[in-house]
Design an enzyme around this catalytic site. Sequence first.
Site, PDB file in Angstrom:
ATOM      1  N   ILE A  83       0.824  -1.096   0.071  1.00 35.97           N
ATOM      2  CA  ILE A  83      -0.124   0.035   0.088  1.00 35.97           C
ATOM      3  C   ILE A  83       0.902   1.290  -0.072  1.00 35.97           C
ATOM      4  CG2 ILE A  83      -0.229   0.364   2.667  1.00 35.97           C
ATOM      5  CD1 ILE A  83      -3.205   0.390   1.980  1.00 35.97           C
ATOM      6  N   ASN A 105      11.977  -8.395   6.856  1.00 32.04           N
ATOM      7  CA  ASN A 105      12.143  -7.669   8.002  1.00 32.04           C
ATOM      8  C   ASN A 105      11.748  -8.789   9.150  1.00 32.04           C
ATOM      9  OD1 ASN A 105      13.046  -5.589   6.833  1.00 32.04           O
ATOM     10  ND2 ASN A 105      11.140  -4.665   6.505  1.00 32.04           N
ATOM     11  N   GLN A 152      10.417  -4.497  11.118  1.00 32.39           N
ATOM     12  CA  GLN A 152       8.971  -5.309  11.019  1.00 32.39           C
ATOM     13  C   GLN A 152       7.960  -4.192  11.653  1.00 32.39           C
ATOM     14  OE1 GLN A 152       8.932  -9.172  12.449  1.00 32.39           O
ATOM     15  NE2 GLN A 152       6.972  -9.477  11.419  1.00 32.39           N
ATOM     16  N   SER A 153       6.933  -3.932  10.769  1.00 32.29           N
ATOM     17  CA  SER A 153       5.815  -3.262  11.486  1.00 32.29           C
ATOM     18  C   SER A 153       4.599  -3.951  11.643  1.00 32.29           C
ATOM     19  CB  SER A 153       5.635  -1.967  10.713  1.00 32.29           C
ATOM     20  OG  SER A 153       5.231  -2.170   9.425  1.00 32.29           O
ATOM     21  N   HIS A 181       5.846 -11.827   6.267  1.00 28.96           N
ATOM     22  CA  HIS A 181       5.796 -11.303   4.812  1.00 28.96           C
ATOM     23  C   HIS A 181       7.343 -11.111   4.074  1.00 28.96           C
ATOM     24  CE1 HIS A 181       5.767  -8.001   7.486  1.00 28.96           C
ATOM     25  NE2 HIS A 181       6.487  -7.320   6.516  1.00 28.96           N
ATOM     26  N   HIS A 194       9.032  -8.909   1.370  1.00 27.50           N
ATOM     27  CA  HIS A 194       8.979  -7.761   0.520  1.00 27.50           C
ATOM     28  C   HIS A 194       9.557  -8.222  -1.024  1.00 27.50           C
ATOM     29  CE1 HIS A 194       7.865  -4.639   3.259  1.00 27.50           C
ATOM     30  NE2 HIS A 194       8.474  -5.317   4.246  1.00 27.50           N
TER      31      HIS A 194
HETATM   32  P1  AMP Z   1       7.158  -4.267   7.247  1.00 27.26           P
HETATM   33  O1  AMP Z   1       7.575  -2.959   7.977  1.00 27.26           O
HETATM   34  O2  AMP Z   1       8.322  -5.255   6.954  1.00 27.26           O
HETATM   35  O3  AMP Z   1       6.416  -5.112   8.597  1.00 27.26           O
HETATM   36  O4  AMP Z   1       6.183  -4.267   6.316  1.00 27.26           O
HETATM   37  C1  AMP Z   1       4.915  -3.900   6.462  1.00 27.26           C
HETATM   38  C2  AMP Z   1       4.493  -3.507   5.031  1.00 27.26           C
HETATM   39  O5  AMP Z   1       3.144  -3.587   4.658  1.00 27.26           O
HETATM   40  C3  AMP Z   1       4.768  -2.131   4.638  1.00 27.26           C
HETATM   41  O6  AMP Z   1       5.709  -2.035   3.517  1.00 27.26           O
HETATM   42  C4  AMP Z   1       3.371  -1.671   4.571  1.00 27.26           C
HETATM   43  O7  AMP Z   1       3.355  -0.348   3.554  1.00 27.26           O
HETATM   44  C5  AMP Z   1       2.581  -2.773   4.225  1.00 27.26           C
HETATM   45  N1  AMP Z   1       1.079  -2.596   4.458  1.00 27.26           N
HETATM   46  C6  AMP Z   1       0.605  -2.204   5.587  1.00 27.26           C
HETATM   47  N2  AMP Z   1      -0.874  -2.212   5.316  1.00 27.26           N
HETATM   48  C7  AMP Z   1      -1.146  -2.620   4.355  1.00 27.26           C
HETATM   49  C8  AMP Z   1      -2.298  -3.049   3.499  1.00 27.26           C
HETATM   50  N3  AMP Z   1      -3.435  -2.881   4.106  1.00 27.26           N
HETATM   51  N4  AMP Z   1      -2.247  -3.316   2.309  1.00 27.26           N
HETATM   52  C9  AMP Z   1      -1.041  -3.723   1.690  1.00 27.26           C
HETATM   53  N5  AMP Z   1       0.295  -3.324   2.004  1.00 27.26           N
HETATM   54  C10 AMP Z   1       0.112  -3.002   3.273  1.00 27.26           C
END
Ligand code: AMP
Length: 115
Positions: free
Chosen positions: A32, A88, A95-96, A101, A103
């Site tokens: 997103i 991450n 990691q957030s 997942h 990337h």
């Molecule tokens: P991380 O920071 O490695 O945990 O990556 C989480 C990723 O999820 C980030 O790049 C966000 O932009 C992405 N993200 C969060 N919410 C959504 C969503 N609803 N749809 C698509 N991507 C998302």
Amino acid sequence: MSHECIFCKIAEGKIPAKIIYQDTDIVAFHDINPQAPVHFLIIPRKHLKNLLDVKDVDAYVLAKMLMVASDIAGQLNIANEGYRVVINTNRQAGQSVDHLHIHVLGGRTMEWPPG
Ligand code: AMP
């Protein structure tokens, strides 16, 4: 499944995402907040927090995630120039979202080492 997990909800179709590919094990969708011209994510349907949660029983799905990453990279025309796969793991690494997942980023030159 985790009731509060945004990626579980995407996998279940409960919140929208730009899905690229899905099967019984995994879902791929566009990030997103893309950090490159092409930036998509691949998740297992099974709720695993991150790589530290992966057990032997998950090996097939993890391998499939990586192989599908390559297939999609080819379909989206980033494979020949080059693409980066990132996982991450925990906060200091960035990691957030606490659902495993990968990337996949491509379409621009990337720095190494990353910041
Ligand atoms: P991380 O920071 O490695 O945990 O990556 C989480 C990723 O999820 C980030 O790049 C966000 O932009 C992405 N993200 C969060 N919410 C959504 C969503 N609803 N749809 C698509 N991507 C998302």
